[in-house]
Design a protein around this motif. Structure first.
Motif: not given
Length: 92
Positions: A41-55, A76-88
């Motif tokens: 098990s696990g997760y697939f996460i795809k984050i688009p270019h430029g996404l900035q999450l505060k949470v 996890i696949i992320n685009g360019n200029d992404v600002k995301v924090t992932i806590i596992e």
């Protein structure tokens, strides 16, 4: 943004080609080989270019059965200029 269980994406063929590009050598890392062989098990996460999450994105892995091993992976696949924090977090 896409968040889904990893097995669904892997089974439908979407990740098989990308999965083969992993750079971990099983000869060098036996734990990685064990994890790849038995992950269930696990997760697939795809984050688009430029996404900035505060949470942060929070992933909770909970082992519910005593004496069983859990082999989880997150892809996890992320685009360019992404600002995301992932806590596992892992709980047993």
């Amino acid at each position: 943004m896409v968040i889904s269980d990893l097995k669904s994406y892997f089974n439908n063929g979407y990740l098989k080609e990308i999965w083969n590009l992993k750079t971990i050598s099983y000869e060098e890392d036996k734990i990685a080989a064990l994890n790849d062989a038995f992950f269930h098990s696990g997760y697939f996460i795809k984050i688009p270019h430029g996404l900035q999450l505060k949470v942060p994105i929070r992933i909770l892995n909970v082992a519910t059965e005593e004496g069983n091993l859990s082999f989880m992976q997150n892809f996890i696949i992320n685009g360019n200029d992404v600002k995301v924090t992932i806590i596992e977090e892992n709980f047993s």
